[in-house]
Design an enzyme around this catalytic site. Structure first.
Site, PDB file in Angstrom:
ATOM      1  N   ASP A 148       0.829  -1.201   0.000  1.00  0.00           N
ATOM      2  CA  ASP A 148       0.000   0.000   0.000  1.00  0.00           C
ATOM      3  C   ASP A 148       0.867   1.256   0.000  1.00  0.00           C
ATOM      4  OD1 ASP A 148      -2.382   1.390  -0.038  1.00  0.00           O
ATOM      5  OD2 ASP A 148      -3.248   0.316   1.662  1.00  0.00           O
ATOM      6  N   ASP A 160     -10.354   2.124  -3.677  1.00  0.00           N
ATOM      7  CA  ASP A 160     -10.803   1.700  -2.353  1.00  0.00           C
ATOM      8  C   ASP A 160     -12.319   1.550  -2.304  1.00  0.00           C
ATOM      9  OD1 ASP A 160      -8.306   1.521  -1.267  1.00  0.00           O
ATOM     10  OD2 ASP A 160      -8.378   3.419  -0.181  1.00  0.00           O
TER      11      ASP A 160
END
Length: 703
Positions: A449, A506
């Site tokens: 990430d 997301d």
């Protein structure tokens, strides 16, 4: 003195580029389009589109060509921007050498006064993708700074009069925008250390009269500068110039010693329509970009722990979640944030990449063993490029983060700082920590990430990121890596040449994904696009969507689950398990075949279809309440006109729409229709109600 012009051509399977080359002068691309017949008179081709001089031009009109400069009166941005003591330095680059070598065109320009040399190589690869690689060389000149170098400078064929770009924000990536190629031009630039959610390093130009399209991409994971400049003053030949480059913070080079600088590669493709353009980019990704793509096995179904547990981690809770996942047919269990250091919330411990003894007193081993017993492999979330101010790493090395020299302030974003990856000691620490985790634990997959913009900027940050990934992959070549950056904030062929998939957003709301996945799949094949079934209500949009709809949408990508099975009803779990089984049955087609966009008169209907070796799977989804009860038939694509196909609608069917289906038994057994009928008349599917999705299966019958 300039020499006479010579014409050379590069041919792919279906595309031709023609270059006009003048030794001692300029190099230009005078044709980019469908493959020309052998023996085409290239001089006549160039003459057919040449323009005479008009009253308000220099006596010798400038040709910006493949390396635009201002020296002859062109008013646009030069391909190279140099300065000395803050003052711009103009170049006088002239074509010194060219040759055709193994199907590629190699070009060299030189500016003797500046001891400057520019090389370009134009080649055609898989999918008829045109790849442009370049290098800039310079002798020692302590005062000369290279601020910017275009990776691509392309004279845009005049028929492409519209530009399609993509804009967005967190959880709202890849909104398509369209505008004319107008006198005020087009510009997209990132200044956050990565491409960002605006996605200006992906671009499409279109001929609205025919649907022909030209796609372009800068394969770079740092800041970019994309611009189209039109010849508004008529100083040149009237063409617009597309330039793509790394932005100054990433690309600046000082020529204090003999130096060679390699701008990131640029790629472009030309195709008769957008489905063909997607197929070209996908072929290139599969053959020339993705690491060892031919060795990949089936894309395993994931379950990620985040939406189920967040930071509420324990070995007991994760074991229960893993057991529930296995019962659905999940093949990979991914432990997300919260497993390391003192990480009980998102304000602490980034950089302390040690398994937390409070959460896992026996280490990760018992959990991984249980995951393996359940028939799954194990994945782990990391965010190596970041550091929390409240962390052991930061307390020991406050100078390892990006910061302004001499400043005491350390501005945070999401409560975190970014490590300076241009520093070898930072990369060495991260490599050692990640290598230890992978050696000590049976980890098959890393979710990598990157949740912060990179400020202040620092040259070498992107190269440091690449070096870190390269070192880790060399030590652990079998570990799969996903690139995530708050969703789709860093998606490009530079990172995909080192990773195995990306996280497109997301936002896993299925209605949003029906826009996001088709947009990303314009360039990226489905097997690299993480596509997960999220919870209902969705934590970002608040929408409640039926499991049947969520699961069907998630099949078109690399399928996964980001929800807690324990919070689902028995019917929802059964529906999800059925779609996971369907995905396993069809992923070989979805991840190897040709993707087609399906047109429909209702703008709220999205259709995608993948064909491969006589088999096809289509997704047709309605997101709104149809203005007419009997929605227009869905016309399929990519079929052989004379072939006959058995068409079925695999169950489970959408709960409400199934009641409006004519002759259900026929759809179960299959209708036999020709490719011509399916592409011309189509299939009348019940698409009246919002949040309705159908899968369509086609099997070609023997002749």
């Amino acid at each position: 003195m300039s020499g006479s012009r010579e014409f050379v051509r590069l041919d792919g399977g279906a595309v031709t580029l023609v270059f006009a080359l003048e030794t001692g002068g300029a190099a230009d691309c005078v044709y980019l389009g469908a493959r020309l017949p052998d023996g085409e008179d290239l001089a006549a081709l160039a003459a057919a589109t040449a323009r005479g001089r008009h009253e308000s031009q220099p006596d010798v009109p400038p040709v910006p060509g493949l390396l635009p400069e201002r020296k002859a009166g062109w008013s646009g941005t030069p391909a190279l921007e140099l300065r000395r003591s803050g003052i711009p330095v103009e170049t006088d680059l002239r074509l010194a050498f060219w040759r055709l070598k193994r199907g590629s065109l190699e070009l060299i320009w030189r500016d003797p006064a500046l001891a400057l040399e520019v090389e370009q190589c134009w080649g055609i690869g898989g999918g008829d993708i045109v790849c442009v690689n370049s290098a800039v060389s310079h002798a020692a000149d302590a005062g000369l700074i290279l601020e910017r170098t275009s990776s691509l400078a392309l004279p845009v064929p005049a028929r492409f009069t519209e530009v399609i770009g993509f804009s967005g924000r967190w959880a709202g990536e890849m909104h398509e925008t369209r505008r004319a190629v107008a006198p005020d031009g087009f510009a997209r630039r990132s200044a956050i250390g990565k491409p960002g959610f605006a996605d200006g390093n992906w671009l499409i130009l279109e001929d609205p009269a025919t649907g022909e399209v030209l796609g372009a991409h800068l394969a770079w994971s740092g800041d970019h500068d994309t611009r189209i400049e039109c010849d508004t003053q008529g100083l040149g030949d009237g063409r617009a110039i597309l330039q793509m480059s790394a932005a100054a913070a990433d690309g600046e080079t000082a020529f204090g010693s003999p130096t060679q600088h390699w701008p990131p590669p640029a790629i472009l493709a030309i195709a008769p329509d957008r489905s063909a353009l997607a197929q070209a980019f996908h072929a290139h990704a599969r053959t020339d970009v993705l690491p060892e793509r031919a060795t990949w096995g089936p894309r395993k179904v994931h379950l990620n722990s985040w939406e189920a547990l967040g930071f509420n981690l324990s070995e007991e809770a994760l074991t229960r979640l893993a057991e529930d996942a296995a019962s659905l047919g999940i093949e990979r269990f991914v432990l997300d944030d919260g497993w390391f250091g003192g990480r009980r919330d998102d304000r602490t411990s980034l950089g302390d990449w040690f398994v937390s003894p409070q959460v896992f007193p026996n280490g990760l081993g018992p959990l991984i063993d249980r995951v393996h017993q359940l028939g799954m492999d194990f994945g782990l979330w990391v965010e190596p490029e970041m550091v929390s101010p409240d962390s052991d790493l930061y307390r020991q090395h406050t100078d390892w983060c990006l910061h302004v020299d001499g400043a005491t302030e350390r501005p945070t974003m999401r409560g975190q700082l970014a490590l300076d990856l241009s520093l070898a000691e930072v990369r060495e620490y991260l490599t050692e920590r990640l290598d230890a985790l992978l050696r000590e634990n049976a980890i098959a997959y890393l979710k990598w990430d990157h949740n912060r913009d990179l400020f202040p900027s620092r040259p070498g940050q992107t190269e440091g990121f690449y070096a870190l990934l390269d070192a880790l992959r060399a030590a652990h070549p079998k570990v799969e890596i996903e690139s995530c950056s708050s969703g789709g904030g860093r998606i490009d062929f530079g990172v995909l040449s080192r990773c195995h998939r990306v996280w497109p957003s997301d936002n896993n709301d299925a209605i949003e994904r029906l826009r996001i996945i088709p947009a990303w799949s314009q360039f990226l094949p489905l097997e690299v696009l993480g596509s997960h079934v999220g919870p209902s209500p969705n934590p970002i949009t608040g929408r409640r969507l039926a499991m049947d709809f969520r699961a069907k949408v998630a099949m078109f990508g690399h399928m996964g689950v980001e929800a807690d099975p324990a919070r689902m009803t028995d019917k929802e779990r059964a529906t999800l398990a059925a779609h996971i089984a369907l995905y396993k049955q069809w992923r070989g087609v979805l991840h190897s075949g040709a993707l087609w966009r399906l047109a429909h008169p209702d703008p709220n209907v999205t259709g995608m279809m993948v064909t491969h070796m006589g088999r096809a799977l289509a997704l047709v989804a309605q997101t709104a309440f149809s203005p007419v009860f009997d929605a227009a038939p869905v016309r399929l694509a990519g079929l052989e006109p004379d072939a006959r196909y058995r068409v079925t609608l695999p169950e489970p069917w959408p709960p409400r729409a199934r009641h409006y289906l004519a002759a259900p038994d026929q759809w179960r057994e299959g209708l036999v229709l020709s490719g011509t009928a399916l592409m011309t008349q189509g299939l009348a599917l019940p698409l009246t109600h919002p949040e309705t999705a159908w899968l369509v299966v086609l099997e070609r019958l023997p002749q």
